[in-house]
Design a protein around this motif. Sequence first.
Motif, PDB file in Angstrom:
ATOM      1  N   ASP A   1       4.778   2.467  -2.248  1.00  7.88           N
ATOM      2  CA  ASP A   1       5.673   1.346  -1.956  1.00  7.88           C
ATOM      3  C   ASP A   1       6.409   1.490  -0.625  1.00  7.88           C
ATOM      4  O   ASP A   1       7.426   0.847  -0.399  1.00  7.88           O
ATOM      5  CB  ASP A   1       6.738   1.171  -3.067  1.00  7.88           C
ATOM      6  CG  ASP A   1       6.097   0.930  -4.408  1.00  7.88           C
ATOM      7  OD1 ASP A   1       4.942   0.457  -4.436  1.00  7.88           O
ATOM      8  OD2 ASP A   1       6.758   1.217  -5.425  1.00  7.88           O
ATOM      9  N   THR A   2       5.908   2.370   0.210  1.00  7.12           N
ATOM     10  CA  THR A   2       6.601   2.612   1.466  1.00  7.12           C
ATOM     11  C   THR A   2       5.665   2.334   2.637  1.00  7.12           C
ATOM     12  O   THR A   2       4.505   2.735   2.615  1.00  7.12           O
ATOM     13  CB  THR A   2       7.081   4.073   1.545  1.00  7.12           C
ATOM     14  OG1 THR A   2       7.861   4.347   0.386  1.00  7.12           O
ATOM     15  CG2 THR A   2       7.924   4.310   2.789  1.00  7.12           C
ATOM     16  N   ARG A   3       6.198   1.621   3.624  1.00 13.17           N
ATOM     17  CA  ARG A   3       5.408   1.347   4.810  1.00 13.17           C
ATOM     18  C   ARG A   3       5.947   2.245   5.919  1.00 13.17           C
ATOM     19  O   ARG A   3       7.150   2.373   6.097  1.00 13.17           O
ATOM     20  CB  ARG A   3       5.591  -0.123   5.182  1.00 13.17           C
ATOM     21  CG  ARG A   3       4.689  -0.582   6.275  1.00 13.17           C
ATOM     22  CD  ARG A   3       4.593  -2.096   6.287  1.00 13.17           C
ATOM     23  NE  ARG A   3       3.862  -2.586   5.137  1.00 13.17           N
ATOM     24  CZ  ARG A   3       4.172  -3.679   4.460  1.00 13.17           C
ATOM     25  NH1 ARG A   3       5.219  -4.376   4.786  1.00 13.17           N
ATOM     26  NH2 ARG A   3       3.437  -4.056   3.432  1.00 13.17           N
ATOM     27  N   PHE A   4       5.043   2.911   6.621  1.00 10.40           N
ATOM     28  CA  PHE A   4       5.518   3.706   7.754  1.00 10.40           C
ATOM     29  C   PHE A   4       4.577   3.564   8.928  1.00 10.40           C
ATOM     30  O   PHE A   4       3.396   3.280   8.773  1.00 10.40           O
ATOM     31  CB  PHE A   4       5.740   5.179   7.379  1.00 10.40           C
ATOM     32  CG  PHE A   4       4.605   5.828   6.637  1.00 10.40           C
ATOM     33  CD1 PHE A   4       4.536   5.756   5.250  1.00 10.40           C
ATOM     34  CD2 PHE A   4       3.625   6.529   7.327  1.00 10.40           C
ATOM     35  CE1 PHE A   4       3.490   6.363   4.569  1.00 10.40           C
ATOM     36  CE2 PHE A   4       2.584   7.146   6.643  1.00 10.40           C
ATOM     37  CZ  PHE A   4       2.515   7.062   5.253  1.00 10.40           C
ATOM     38  N   ALA A   5       5.141   3.741  10.120  1.00 11.01           N
ATOM     39  CA  ALA A   5       4.368   3.447  11.328  1.00 11.01           C
ATOM     40  C   ALA A   5       4.438   4.608  12.303  1.00 11.01           C
ATOM     41  O   ALA A   5       5.483   5.228  12.487  1.00 11.01           O
ATOM     42  CB  ALA A   5       4.900   2.182  11.989  1.00 11.01           C
ATOM     43  N   ASN A   6       3.297   4.862  12.936  1.00  9.30           N
ATOM     44  CA  ASN A   6       3.246   5.859  14.000  1.00  9.30           C
ATOM     45  C   ASN A   6       3.795   5.281  15.299  1.00  9.30           C
ATOM     46  O   ASN A   6       3.793   4.067  15.497  1.00  9.30           O
ATOM     47  CB  ASN A   6       1.799   6.300  14.247  1.00  9.30           C
ATOM     48  CG  ASN A   6       1.307   7.272  13.189  1.00  9.30           C
ATOM     49  OD1 ASN A   6       2.086   7.731  12.349  1.00  9.30           O
ATOM     50  ND2 ASN A   6       0.022   7.576  13.220  1.00  9.30           N
ATOM     51  N   THR A   7       4.207   6.167  16.183  1.00  9.78           N
ATOM     52  CA  THR A   7       4.694   5.734  17.495  1.00  9.78           C
ATOM     53  C   THR A   7       3.599   4.965  18.249  1.00  9.78           C
ATOM     54  O   THR A   7       2.406   5.215  18.052  1.00  9.78           O
ATOM     55  CB  THR A   7       5.159   6.934  18.334  1.00  9.78           C
ATOM     56  OG1 THR A   7       5.473   6.475  19.649  1.00  9.78           O
ATOM     57  CG2 THR A   7       4.064   8.002  18.449  1.00  9.78           C
ATOM     58  N   GLU A   8       4.034   4.047  19.109  1.00 10.87           N
ATOM     59  CA  GLU A   8       3.080   3.320  19.944  1.00 10.87           C
ATOM     60  C   GLU A   8       2.959   3.973  21.315  1.00 10.87           C
ATOM     61  O   GLU A   8       2.241   3.490  22.176  1.00 10.87           O
ATOM     62  CB  GLU A   8       3.529   1.855  20.092  1.00 10.87           C
ATOM     63  CG  GLU A   8       3.543   1.120  18.761  1.00 10.87           C
ATOM     64  CD  GLU A   8       3.664  -0.390  18.903  1.00 10.87           C
ATOM     65  OE1 GLU A   8       3.873  -0.870  20.037  1.00 10.87           O
ATOM     66  OE2 GLU A   8       3.535  -1.085  17.875  1.00 10.87           O
ATOM     67  N   ASP A   9       3.679   5.059  21.494  1.00 15.50           N
ATOM     68  CA  ASP A   9       3.685   5.762  22.779  1.00 15.50           C
ATOM     69  C   ASP A   9       2.610   6.843  22.764  1.00 15.50           C
ATOM     70  O   ASP A   9       2.637   7.764  21.936  1.00 15.50           O
ATOM     71  CB  ASP A   9       5.073   6.370  23.002  1.00 15.50           C
ATOM     72  CG  ASP A   9       5.184   7.036  24.361  1.00 15.50           C
ATOM     73  OD1 ASP A   9       4.351   7.911  24.676  1.00 15.50           O
ATOM     74  OD2 ASP A   9       6.119   6.665  25.112  1.00 15.50           O
TER      75      ASP A   9
ATOM     76  N   ARG B   1       7.957  -6.701  -2.256  1.00 14.58           N
ATOM     77  CA  ARG B   1       6.566  -6.572  -2.684  1.00 14.58           C
ATOM     78  C   ARG B   1       6.108  -7.865  -3.350  1.00 14.58           C
ATOM     79  O   ARG B   1       4.971  -8.302  -3.191  1.00 14.58           O
ATOM     80  CB  ARG B   1       6.415  -5.382  -3.640  1.00 14.58           C
ATOM     81  CG  ARG B   1       6.288  -4.059  -2.872  1.00 14.58           C
ATOM     82  CD  ARG B   1       5.952  -2.927  -3.806  1.00 14.58           C
ATOM     83  NE  ARG B   1       7.109  -2.539  -4.595  1.00 14.58           N
ATOM     84  CZ  ARG B   1       7.103  -2.367  -5.905  1.00 14.58           C
ATOM     85  NH1 ARG B   1       5.993  -2.560  -6.590  1.00 14.58           N
ATOM     86  NH2 ARG B   1       8.196  -2.016  -6.528  1.00 14.58           N
ATOM     87  N   ARG B   2       7.051  -8.458  -4.099  1.00 15.91           N
ATOM     88  CA  ARG B   2       6.730  -9.722  -4.761  1.00 15.91           C
ATOM     89  C   ARG B   2       6.353 -10.769  -3.709  1.00 15.91           C
ATOM     90  O   ARG B   2       5.325 -11.445  -3.812  1.00 15.91           O
ATOM     91  CB  ARG B   2       7.970 -10.193  -5.535  1.00 15.91           C
ATOM     92  CG  ARG B   2       7.666 -11.129  -6.663  1.00 15.91           C
ATOM     93  CD  ARG B   2       8.957 -11.597  -7.323  1.00 15.91           C
ATOM     94  NE  ARG B   2       9.047 -13.031  -7.174  1.00 15.91           N
ATOM     95  CZ  ARG B   2       9.655 -13.670  -6.194  1.00 15.91           C
ATOM     96  NH1 ARG B   2      10.290 -12.986  -5.256  1.00 15.91           N
ATOM     97  NH2 ARG B   2       9.655 -14.969  -6.136  1.00 15.91           N
TER      98      ARG B   2
END
Lengths: 379, 599
Positions: free
Chosen positions: A275-283, A309-310
């Motif tokens: 249930d968790t969204r995580f993102a890598n750096t764009e650099d 989520r709903r």
Amino acid sequence: MKTLSLYIHIPFCNKKKCDYCNFVSFVDKQALMQKYVDALIEEIKMRGKKEGKNYKISSIFFGGGTPSVLGVGMITNIMIALKQNFRFLRNVEITVECNPETATEEKLREYKLAGINRMSFGVQTLNDKILKLIGRQHTAKQAKEAVELAKDVGFQNISVDMMLGLPGQKIGDVKKIVRFLVRQKVNHVSAYSLILEPGTVMYDKVKVGALKVPSEDETVEMYNTVYDLLSRAGLKRYEVSNFSMLDYECKHNQNYWKLGEYLAFGVGGHSYMNDTRFANTEDFDKYINSIENDTFPIVSVEKLSLNMRREESIMLGLRTREGINIEDFDNEYGGHILKDKKQEIEFLSSRGFISLRNGHIKVSENAYYVLNSIIMKLI
Amino acid sequence: MNELKNIRNFCIIAHIDHGKSTLADRLIEKTGTLSSRELTEQVLDSMDIERERGITIKLTPTRMFYEYNGEEYTLNLIDTPGHVDFTYEVSRSLKACEGAILVVDATQGVQAQTLANVYLALENDLTIVPVINKIDLPSARVEEVKKEIEEIIGLDCSDAPLISAKEGINIDKVLESIVTKIPSPKGDRNAPLKALIFDSYYDNFKGAVSLVRVFDGEAKTGDKIKMMRTGKSYDITEVGVFCPSPREISVLKTGMVGYICASIKNVSETKVGDTITFADNPTEHALEGYKDVKPMVYCGVFLVDGARYNDLKDALEKLKLNDDSLHFTPEVSTALGYGFRCGFLGLLHLEIISERLEREFNLDIITTSPSVSYKVFKTDGTVQEISNPSLWPAVTEIKEVQEPIASVTIYTPPEYVGGIMELCQNKRGEYLDMQYLDKSRVMLKYNIPLCEIVYDFFDGLKSRSRGYASLDYDVNEFKKSDLVKLDILLNGEKCDALSVIVHKDFAYSRGKKLAEKLKEVIPRQLFELPIQACIGGKVIARETVKAMRKDVLAKCYGGDISRKRKLLEKQKEGKKRMRQIGSVEIPSEAFMSILKLDD
């Protein structure tokens, strides 16, 4: 055991980025490809140690950028790392995105040997004038040859991306590419309408009037044409922008639309797990440094609330032919959507925008064009 | 020094932009009341809106000292608001003075506002000192303008100071004229207190502060006073003068201009034009000319974000503290939700209040079309005053309707007379008079229904005279008229916020215009949307908004659902600003563009 999709981001492009694109990609870092692939493999190992045993991999997608600009052997090395660190389902779907001008026979054979079983070509249109206008690097001829080559090499599962609403595009152009796809028996087509993203070359050009894009009505006509021609050829629309022969739906994308879990590797990759969204750096440099220091290059983490989520499950579910399974939905998120949104659902169904059948809420075929308005009523 | 003969109470009257505020600043600077540095700061302190529009809304009195021929004089400058909405306030300010400096722009000559205020000044027996400003400009035509003043107003201009307030030229001459030409105040020091309230404001610590001119007697702290109109009594807690910031003094004497505080809770108790006297030993007669000011223009004020209703209520209450002429009562609209029906002195007042609500209180507001107050005589024999179209009775209940009529004076160069007369005619004007004042100026007099002036008269006048015509009006009668209520139906449902009262002859064109404009601003919906303009049950105009063909078909590449999510959030945010009328969603912005005053 739970399944998981993997996304590998290849942030390089051949000479230049397309004028409409705002995804993370670099044209000046070709020399760093090997370094980047090394980092990717390292990230795969790091993740594999953590999650490798808990999941079976149902799909892998190499996206970009342009994955096919990678040097010979690089995709193979990444594939080896993936196999060593994760367990694959027997029918795992593995796709590489490819731009026609970079598709050499040598590379396609390499992909085949490495276990890639699905090729996705960015063709967009077969009108050379338009291709040039939107900053693509290939010609119509190259695009046709690439698709044929992939078939010759032995790929059965071939997808083609095309775009609608491009500057100067006419219904005739759309018919031309669709007829080619049908003739070649391509079994998957993604037809995206052009989105003008702020910060892109094309956005600026349209804004100052240097380029003109077709009207809302014209683009809808193009979609209708694509729909008609493809469905006659047996490619069914299974999502707003996606058409396929039976059993050739893209598993990777379907996982996104079902709010399934996925891990993304590389610069700017977005993952979703627990249930968790995580993102890598764009650099680019920060990404390499972080991996070299044995730390995940994550820059943002967002735990999705039940309500988020709903909302996402409505937003994504309505994109698909299957629609929203009412029972599953109510069980997962509580409440009774039919009661809670009674007025809106009555409004939409009485006007034919949605249908309620077999326990599913589905958007009607001709209402896909106003999907956002429908979503807004139901969330 | 407090001798009556050494006091001069005066004001400056001028048309907008003729340089009143600049001259006031120069006088303050020249007399050393404030240094030029302090002056800038003081100017910066005043309301933004006033400075931006170059008009004065609040009256700011200032005491200055000036030495002439070895004697020191106290000069009290009472500033006046320069707009037709505030005519009554101007008249009370004038009443507090013995003289007025008439500033005329050497490039523009006499304008409507100039004349309107000159007449007001003459009615109040003021001595008028003409001053010709902007003589430094190349386009200045001093001799012509002098002649104009002499011919039109009948004032001798032979020794009128020729000045440039901007460049500080001949400011001394103005000060000299004030001392030598304007008479000193008269009054009886030994009589009971008689002071005129010409303005008031609310101070958080002192309560309602009355700005007064003392005509007879004197006032000091502890005196028991009475307001002659309201009949209420108070104890004076402080008296003082403006330098130009308030400074406490011991006694406010006959002839002086200053302020009185008496722990008064509300400015509605310190009514402009009221007379202050002693509670136990009152003066015999109150000063003449008091009027209970009534709103002339009404509109609904609603919020883009309905959840902030209480903030709007607080904001209006705060503004009301300082502005007794602002009226408001709660109103509910099916289209716009909870809001207030507000009454204003005029269109400018309405605009100022709207802007202050937005700027000072950070509220996003929607105002409905301005309307006036009608007298509706019903078949059951009752009479109702109605300013809100949604309260308009059914046709069958109405016996007769009367509307307020403005007597309008317009000054214009002769070449625009034709166009302006046509405009007045189109606005149901009744021609009264036309005079050629001189070669370059014509005065037109008409009776025009106030609701037509409130609708779009100003814009029409401006465009037909290329901005050269000026206008003044006064409302003094009601007349029977053929008025109907025009409703707008969206998808068959009445949208109360868009209803207007119009004359029967204009109903068709107004309905058509509204429907066309709505078609422009309402975004395509999921279905075809009919827009109808109706009177009673009869449709008089119809437009259609075609159904939406396509909204954003966003891509969903690379698992980057967060991008899609952002779009969703943006749309959700947009939905908050949507108004729901039946099944139709209309962005608040669309409402605003329809309801804007200059439509």
